[in-house]
Design an enzyme around this catalytic site. Structure first.
Site, PDB file in Angstrom:
ATOM      1  N   PRO A 162       0.834  -1.210   0.000  1.00 60.50           N
ATOM      2  CA  PRO A 162       0.000   0.000   0.000  1.00 60.50           C
ATOM      3  C   PRO A 162       0.865   1.256   0.000  1.00 60.50           C
ATOM      4  O   PRO A 162       1.965   1.265   0.558  1.00 60.50           O
ATOM      5  CB  PRO A 162      -0.798  -0.107   1.313  1.00 60.50           C
ATOM      6  CG  PRO A 162      -0.717  -1.546   1.698  1.00 60.50           C
ATOM      7  CD  PRO A 162       0.605  -2.039   1.197  1.00 60.50           C
ATOM      8  N   LYS A 163       0.370   2.309  -0.643  1.00 61.42           N
ATOM      9  CA  LYS A 163       1.037   3.612  -0.608  1.00 61.42           C
ATOM     10  C   LYS A 163       0.404   4.426   0.513  1.00 61.42           C
ATOM     11  O   LYS A 163      -0.752   4.818   0.432  1.00 61.42           O
ATOM     12  CB  LYS A 163       0.902   4.349  -1.938  1.00 61.42           C
ATOM     13  CG  LYS A 163       1.723   5.632  -1.979  1.00 61.42           C
ATOM     14  CD  LYS A 163       1.634   6.313  -3.338  1.00 61.42           C
ATOM     15  CE  LYS A 163       2.573   7.518  -3.395  1.00 61.42           C
ATOM     16  NZ  LYS A 163       2.299   8.499  -2.329  1.00 61.42           N
ATOM     17  N   TRP A 164       1.180   4.667   1.550  1.00 65.03           N
ATOM     18  CA  TRP A 164       0.660   5.311   2.754  1.00 65.03           C
ATOM     19  C   TRP A 164       0.599   6.825   2.575  1.00 65.03           C
ATOM     20  O   TRP A 164       1.536   7.440   2.074  1.00 65.03           O
ATOM     21  CB  TRP A 164       1.541   4.951   3.946  1.00 65.03           C
ATOM     22  CG  TRP A 164       1.479   3.488   4.227  1.00 65.03           C
ATOM     23  CD1 TRP A 164       2.228   2.501   3.649  1.00 65.03           C
ATOM     24  CD2 TRP A 164       0.567   2.836   5.097  1.00 65.03           C
ATOM     25  NE1 TRP A 164       1.837   1.278   4.120  1.00 65.03           N
ATOM     26  CE2 TRP A 164       0.828   1.442   5.008  1.00 65.03           C
ATOM     27  CE3 TRP A 164      -0.433   3.284   5.960  1.00 65.03           C
ATOM     28  CZ2 TRP A 164       0.110   0.501   5.744  1.00 65.03           C
ATOM     29  CZ3 TRP A 164      -1.139   2.356   6.698  1.00 65.03           C
ATOM     30  CH2 TRP A 164      -0.877   0.980   6.583  1.00 65.03           C
TER      31      TRP A 164
END
Length: 361
Positions: free
Chosen positions: A34-36
């Protein structure tokens, strides 16, 4: 502090790509995660000494004192981690709440550390004990990271990963409901490259029809040659009020000059404008009107040219942060076929809720 990797270090970066890439095109394959949507942060720990370093290498310790303590209690005594600081409210990340933590008053920082405590999610390992892992491929770094953080507890986390592009696509479709920003792909065979764009990022892209209700002049604008700097964009809420939702700002100089001429016929007195209360700080806080001064904009000229809210534009945006576009929108075209009153929040894509705990290890 004596570590095999010492600050300052700029984190490894990513370049944008469209769609989930094919792992077979990258030699040893890809690892997806995931891209936080938070503050990028490298953590340097040597015994009791912990340093939180921003993407630009500035120290963040004073803004996140509770995180310094949590890291000291959770991670190996001598290590360097790459990850993201975030604030979660319920089961969703809240970037605006995170931004509030960067405050000059120590008393305010301490209060927010209690009211809105931060968390840290690690996604790479740069050093452990006396070993630098910068030259190692990501497959090795990830394996060692999992071993090093096997016993961590909240608010310290390890991000989930997958090598399956189908799962990555599912994450891309679902994780935004938890406030995440897309998906990142890391070549499994590549070393850690500080400040290098080795990673790939896949972000959400959408369009919306918005009302152009004003503009600000460009910093190079002159009386002899006025140039548009940014369009002020609005959407109507359920009560029929025009809400300021962000700006569109990327234009060539020639187009900036053309837009000033093109929009001149729409200029109107501020007193008759839907955002007539823009000079009222309380109104800005309540309705997100343009023009009020905040700690982020102190010293900047935020005056704007009010326009009759009759012109509709189509803009591109990535995602929303509350009632606003999270980033600057991209102007695409005028929409003379759309009525301004039809430009409401209802047109925006509904994102399913997603349990944040399912994104973290």
């Amino acid at each position: 502090m004596q570590l095999p990797v010492m600050p300052p270090v700029k984190p490894m970066l990513a370049r944008s790509v469209k769609g989930i890439p094919d792992p077979d095109a990258f030699g040893d394959g890809l690892s997806f995660e995931p891209k936080w949507d938070g503050f990028r942060c490298l953590v340097f720990r040597d015994g009791d000494k912990v340093v939180l370093a921003s993407r630009s290498t500035k120290e963040l310790n004073r803004y996140f004192p509770e995180l310094v303590e949590a890291l000291r209690d959770n991670i190996p005594e001598r290590c360097v981690l790459d990850g993201e600081i975030f604030v979660a409210i319920g089961d969703r990340l809240e970037f605006e709440r995170l931004s509030e933590r960067i405050h000059p008053a120590e008393s305010r920082v301490k209060l927010l550390a209690t009211q809105m405590p931060s968390s840290y999610v690690a996604f790479d390992l740069l050093a452990l004990d006396d070993t630098s892992y910068l030259p190692e491929p990501f497959s090795v770094r990830r394996q060692q990271l999992e071993l090093a953080l096997a016993g961590v507890r909240e608010p310290i986390h390890l991000t989930r990963t997958t090598t399956d592009p189908a799962v990555a696509q599912e994450w891309f479709d679902q994780f935004e409901g938890a406030g995440l920003d897309g998906v990142v792909a890391k070549p499994l065979g590549k070393p850690y490259a500080p400040n290098g764009r080795t990673m790939l990022k896949i972000k959400h892209a959408r369009t919306a029809d918005v009302v152009v209700a004003g503009y600000r002049l460009h910093k190079t604008s002159t009386a002899a040659r006025p140039l548009l700097g940014s369009m002020l964009l609005g959407l109507y809420n359920e009560e029929g009020a025009l809400q300021h939702v962000g700006v569109a700002a990327s234009f060539t100089d020639s187009r900036r000059a053309e837009l000033v001429d093109e929009l001149d016929v729409l200029r109107m007195d501020l007193d008759d404008h839907p955002w007539a209360r823009w000079q009222d700080d309380d109104a800005h806080t309540e309705d997100r009107l343009p023009g009020a001064t905040t700690r982020w904009s102190s010293g900047k000229d935020l005056t704007f040219v009010p326009l009759a809210p009759t012109r509709v534009a189509e803009v591109g945006y990535e995602h929303m942060e509350g009632t606003r576009f999270r980033h600057t929108a991209q102007f695409k075209r005028w929409r003379p076929d759309r009525e301004p009153e039809s430009c409401g929040y209802g047109q925006l894509e509904e994102i399913m809720k997603y349990d944040l705990s399912k994104v973290l290890i």
